[in-house]
Design an enzyme around this catalytic site. Structure first.
Site, PDB file in Angstrom:
ATOM      1  N   ASP A  96      67.498  16.988  96.101  1.00 20.22           N
ATOM      2  CA  ASP A  96      68.327  15.684  95.766  1.00 20.22           C
ATOM      3  C   ASP A  96      69.871  16.048  96.085  1.00 20.22           C
ATOM      4  O   ASP A  96      70.577  15.346  95.227  1.00 20.22           O
ATOM      5  CB  ASP A  96      68.140  15.593  94.383  1.00 20.22           C
ATOM      6  CG  ASP A  96      68.127  16.716  93.407  1.00 20.22           C
ATOM      7  OD1 ASP A  96      68.842  17.612  93.986  1.00 20.22           O
ATOM      8  OD2 ASP A  96      67.534  16.863  92.669  1.00 20.22           O
ATOM      9  N   GLU A 118      59.898  18.863  97.491  1.00 19.83           N
ATOM     10  CA  GLU A 118      60.372  18.611  96.279  1.00 19.83           C
ATOM     11  C   GLU A 118      60.467  17.165  96.092  1.00 19.83           C
ATOM     12  O   GLU A 118      61.738  16.637  95.770  1.00 19.83           O
ATOM     13  CB  GLU A 118      61.255  19.324  95.573  1.00 19.83           C
ATOM     14  CG  GLU A 118      61.401  19.282  93.972  1.00 19.83           C
ATOM     15  CD  GLU A 118      62.658  20.132  93.568  1.00 19.83           C
ATOM     16  OE1 GLU A 118      63.978  19.477  93.567  1.00 19.83           O
ATOM     17  OE2 GLU A 118      62.565  21.388  93.232  1.00 19.83           O
ATOM     18  N   HIS A 248      79.524  28.465  86.943  1.00 17.65           N
ATOM     19  CA  HIS A 248      79.403  27.731  88.521  1.00 17.65           C
ATOM     20  C   HIS A 248      80.785  27.866  88.681  1.00 17.65           C
ATOM     21  O   HIS A 248      81.950  27.618  88.085  1.00 17.65           O
ATOM     22  CB  HIS A 248      78.716  26.406  88.141  1.00 17.65           C
ATOM     23  CG  HIS A 248      78.475  25.444  89.233  1.00 17.65           C
ATOM     24  ND1 HIS A 248      79.320  25.252  90.342  1.00 17.65           N
ATOM     25  CD2 HIS A 248      77.095  25.306  90.013  1.00 17.65           C
ATOM     26  CE1 HIS A 248      78.564  24.476  91.262  1.00 17.65           C
ATOM     27  NE2 HIS A 248      77.395  24.661  90.974  1.00 17.65           N
TER      28      HIS A 248
HETATM   29  C1  UD1 Z   1      76.058  20.595  94.178  1.00 16.73           C
HETATM   30  C2  UD1 Z   1      75.062  19.549  94.156  1.00 16.73           C
HETATM   31  C3  UD1 Z   1      73.997  19.539  93.190  1.00 16.73           C
HETATM   32  C4  UD1 Z   1      73.406  20.840  92.708  1.00 16.73           C
HETATM   33  C5  UD1 Z   1      74.432  21.807  92.399  1.00 16.73           C
HETATM   34  C6  UD1 Z   1      73.639  23.140  92.506  1.00 16.73           C
HETATM   35  C7  UD1 Z   1      75.777  17.439  95.266  1.00 16.73           C
HETATM   36  C8  UD1 Z   1      76.833  16.256  95.353  1.00 16.73           C
HETATM   37  N1  UD1 Z   1      75.819  18.286  94.239  1.00 16.73           N
HETATM   38  O1  UD1 Z   1      76.862  20.324  93.002  1.00 16.73           O
HETATM   39  O2  UD1 Z   1      72.945  18.346  93.183  1.00 16.73           O
HETATM   40  O3  UD1 Z   1      72.508  20.539  91.672  1.00 16.73           O
HETATM   41  O4  UD1 Z   1      75.124  21.795  93.897  1.00 16.73           O
HETATM   42  O5  UD1 Z   1      74.352  24.256  91.973  1.00 16.73           O
HETATM   43  O6  UD1 Z   1      75.016  17.515  96.347  1.00 16.73           O
HETATM   44  N2  UD1 Z   1      82.179  26.108  95.082  1.00 16.73           N
HETATM   45  C9  UD1 Z   1      82.517  27.236  95.570  1.00 16.73           C
HETATM   46  N3  UD1 Z   1      81.898  28.027  95.933  1.00 16.73           N
HETATM   47  C10 UD1 Z   1      80.481  27.927  95.985  1.00 16.73           C
HETATM   48  C11 UD1 Z   1      79.795  26.506  95.517  1.00 16.73           C
HETATM   49  C12 UD1 Z   1      80.828  25.611  94.970  1.00 16.73           C
HETATM   50  O7  UD1 Z   1      83.869  27.415  95.621  1.00 16.73           O
HETATM   51  O8  UD1 Z   1      79.769  28.437  96.544  1.00 16.73           O
HETATM   52  C13 UD1 Z   1      83.169  24.964  94.451  1.00 16.73           C
HETATM   53  C14 UD1 Z   1      84.036  24.274  95.556  1.00 16.73           C
HETATM   54  O9  UD1 Z   1      85.334  24.025  94.988  1.00 16.73           O
HETATM   55  C15 UD1 Z   1      83.147  22.933  95.868  1.00 16.73           C
HETATM   56  C16 UD1 Z   1      82.877  22.696  94.264  1.00 16.73           C
HETATM   57  O10 UD1 Z   1      82.565  23.898  93.793  1.00 16.73           O
HETATM   58  O11 UD1 Z   1      84.199  21.964  96.351  1.00 16.73           O
HETATM   59  C17 UD1 Z   1      81.725  21.465  94.371  1.00 16.73           C
HETATM   60  O12 UD1 Z   1      80.634  21.931  95.129  1.00 16.73           O
HETATM   61  P1  UD1 Z   1      79.486  20.773  95.335  1.00 16.73           P
HETATM   62  O13 UD1 Z   1      78.516  21.470  96.139  1.00 16.73           O
HETATM   63  O14 UD1 Z   1      80.062  19.550  95.771  1.00 16.73           O
HETATM   64  O15 UD1 Z   1      78.960  20.316  93.764  1.00 16.73           O
HETATM   65  P2  UD1 Z   1      78.210  21.227  92.930  1.00 16.73           P
HETATM   66  O16 UD1 Z   1      78.781  20.942  91.680  1.00 16.73           O
HETATM   67  O17 UD1 Z   1      78.067  22.620  93.305  1.00 16.73           O
HETATM   68  N1  UDP Z   2      70.847  30.707  89.788  1.00 13.94           N
HETATM   69  C1  UDP Z   2      71.233  32.003  90.255  1.00 13.94           C
HETATM   70  N2  UDP Z   2      72.247  32.489  89.603  1.00 13.94           N
HETATM   71  C2  UDP Z   2      72.997  31.976  88.791  1.00 13.94           C
HETATM   72  C3  UDP Z   2      72.640  30.788  87.951  1.00 13.94           C
HETATM   73  C4  UDP Z   2      71.444  30.304  88.517  1.00 13.94           C
HETATM   74  O1  UDP Z   2      70.691  32.453  91.284  1.00 13.94           O
HETATM   75  O2  UDP Z   2      74.185  32.524  88.369  1.00 13.94           O
HETATM   76  C5  UDP Z   2      69.474  29.962  90.007  1.00 13.94           C
HETATM   77  C6  UDP Z   2      68.529  29.668  89.348  1.00 13.94           C
HETATM   78  O3  UDP Z   2      67.579  30.643  88.967  1.00 13.94           O
HETATM   79  C7  UDP Z   2      67.742  28.518  89.922  1.00 13.94           C
HETATM   80  C8  UDP Z   2      69.072  27.965  90.597  1.00 13.94           C
HETATM   81  O4  UDP Z   2      70.043  28.983  90.776  1.00 13.94           O
HETATM   82  O5  UDP Z   2      66.783  28.947  90.756  1.00 13.94           O
HETATM   83  C9  UDP Z   2      69.547  26.899  89.857  1.00 13.94           C
HETATM   84  O6  UDP Z   2      70.824  26.228  90.694  1.00 13.94           O
HETATM   85  P1  UDP Z   2      71.541  25.293  90.056  1.00 13.94           P
HETATM   86  O7  UDP Z   2      71.393  25.225  88.492  1.00 13.94           O
HETATM   87  O8  UDP Z   2      72.964  25.536  90.526  1.00 13.94           O
HETATM   88  O9  UDP Z   2      71.247  23.834  90.702  1.00 13.94           O
HETATM   89  P2  UDP Z   2      70.240  22.872  90.338  1.00 13.94           P
HETATM   90  O10 UDP Z   2      68.707  23.531  90.092  1.00 13.94           O
HETATM   91  O11 UDP Z   2      70.396  22.260  89.034  1.00 13.94           O
HETATM   92  O12 UDP Z   2      70.211  21.889  91.313  1.00 13.94           O
END
Ligand code: UD1
Ligand code: UDP
Length: 387
Positions: A96, A118, A248
């Site tokens: 999603d 999923e 995160h």
């Molecule tokens: C994204 C997904 C969310 C998912 C989550 C899992 C969307 C809109 N959101 O949210 O559905 O549950 O990932 O974690 O698809 N960033 C880094 N390094 C990384 C990852 C993120 O620096 O490896 C920072 C960057 O500034 C980036 C920001 O996080 O712009 C947001 O990342 P983004 O993928 O847009 O949103 P998430 O909150 O990570």
């Molecule tokens: N996870 C990980 N390292 C972390 C936190 C989470 O590997 O520090 C794993 C966790 O076991 C799960 C997945 O990341 O499988 C969940 O990711 P996240 O919560 O970012 O996304 P969501 O599931 O809410 O989309």
């Protein structure tokens, strides 16, 4: 040979697609191609490394503080030449995220059939979670093949008039990934104890370990303020508590967490003089293996994550979900998951109840795994052989 192109971009998609990639390759009858959007950069690379996945294409789209317009447009344009070149027989997407939806849309624009792994999770509230509820719904509208993890997810799709012959109940591939890694991690316990002590100054010294994660967009702002204040309350109100929080990388999460929790609390080293004192460790996002180790060692979990609601029950760990709704009700039904919202008082009250009431804890700490037997990826591949 049919070409299957798997497209994913974030940490959870990679964890849940890794078993599918591995099984597809093992089957030996598909041309398997992997394109990552790198919507996440570092957090995606952590997963690629542990599962030894080498993508054929990497769009490398992540930008600091990206928004939904950025992600959608970059994925769509980035995939255009890849779809043109590979002409896949099938595109597989997962879950999603905005990568999921934009990749499904790109496949549709290039008239390529789409399989959705999923499929069928729903809250029926398009703003919660935002934007995931709409992403998975729209992906479901585009998809030709729907791999639903549970009967409940299948029923959601049937209610949307998806033909039953296009839906299969497969279990969730997160259980495949979890079993794969948990087995390894359990055999290497001494390695991980040493790793956490050396790398993160986290010791397993008899304090109750409370594992925290959070990243939902609808919790940005007030929600994260409340979550952080609740964690501070819990550390102040309880002895012998160790809150471990891999934070995160989203700046909207980093900012409040570092501001509120960074300065004001004991770290394990400052509290070591008084071993009963509670402390908080803020960690970087962990690789999947050490995270699974923490999950298996923790007392319970406070999270707004989707995937962790599926993994923790399988390990017999109670989960307090800092949201008002969930698309994963199976954990609620099993009694291992509770929704507590993102209000300071509610979070603190629910966590304190688990910390002080053994009957309440025992009721939630039953291993329950409504998400499959670890063979979801194999099932998906078997189905793909027939279509
Ligand atoms: C994204 C997904 C969310 C998912 C989550 C899992 C969307 C809109 N959101 O949210 O559905 O549950 O990932 O974690 O698809 N960033 C880094 N390094 C990384 C990852 C993120 O620096 O490896 C920072 C960057 O500034 C980036 C920001 O996080 O712009 C947001 O990342 P983004 O993928 O847009 O949103 P998430 O909150 O990570
Ligand atoms: N996870 C990980 N390292 C972390 C936190 C989470 O590997 O520090 C794993 C966790 O076991 C799960 C997945 O990341 O499988 C969940 O990711 P996240 O919560 O970012 O996304 P969501 O599931 O809410 O989309």
């Amino acid at each position: 040979m049919k070409t299957v192109l798997l497209i994913f971009g974030t940490r959870p998609e990679a964890i849940k697609m890794a078993p599918v990639v591995l099984r597809l390759k093992e089957a030996g009858i598909f041309r398997v191609k992997v394109a990552v959007t790198a919507q996440h950069r570092q957090m995606l690379d952590q997963v690629l490394e542990i599962f030894e996945l080498r993508p054929d294409y990497d769009l490398n789209i992540m930008a600091p503080n990206q928004d939904l317009f950025d992600i959608t447009s970059r994925v769509l344009l980035g995939l255009k030449p890849i779809l043109k070149q590979e002409k896949p027989d099938l595109v597989l997407v997962h879950g999603d995220t905005t990568t999921t939806f934009a990749a499904a849309l790109a496949a549709f624009y290039s008239q390529t059939p789409v399989g959705h792994v999923e499929a069928g999770l729903r809250t029926r509230d398009k703003h919660r979670p935002y934007p995931e509820e709409l992403n998975r719904h729209l992906t479901g509208v585009i998809a030709d093949y729907h791999f639903a993890p549970t009967p409940w997810a299948r029923d959601n799709l049937l209610a949307e008039a998806i033909p039953p012959e296009r839906i299969w109940i497969t279990g969730n591939t997160v259980i495949d990934a979890l079993f794969l890694v948990a087995r390894r991690v359990q055999q290497e316990a001494s390695h991980w104890i040493e790793y956490f002590a050396r790398k993160h100054q986290v010791t397993f010294d008899g304090r109750s370990l409370l594992l925290v994660t959070g990243h939902r967009r609808e919790n940005f702002g007030d929600g994260f303020q409340h979550i952080c204040l609740a964690l501070r309350d819990l550390a102040e109100q309880n002895d012998n508590l160790h809150i471990v929080y891999p934070v995160h990388l989203n700046p909207n999460v980093q900012r409040p967490v570092r501001q509120i929790l960074g300065a004001c609390l004991d770290t394990p080293s400052t509290s070591s003089a008084n071993t009963h004192r509670s402390c908080i460790s803020l960690l970087p996002p962990l690789d999947y293996a050490p995270f699974v180790y923490l999950l298996s060692r923790c007392h319970f979990v406070l999270t707004d994550s989707g995937g962790i609601q599926e993994e923790a029950p399988a390990l017999g760990k109670p989960v307090l979900v800092m949201r008002d709704v969930t698309e994963r009700p199976e954990g609620l039904w099993a009694g291992t998951v509770r929704l507590v919202g993102a209000q300071r008082q509610q979070i603190t009250a629910a966590a304190n109840e688990l910390l002080t009431d053994p009957t309440c804890y025992q009721k939630m700490a039953q291993a329950a795994n409504p998400y499959g037997n670890g063979q979801a990826a194999e099932k998906i591949v078997d189905i793909l052989k027939t279509i």
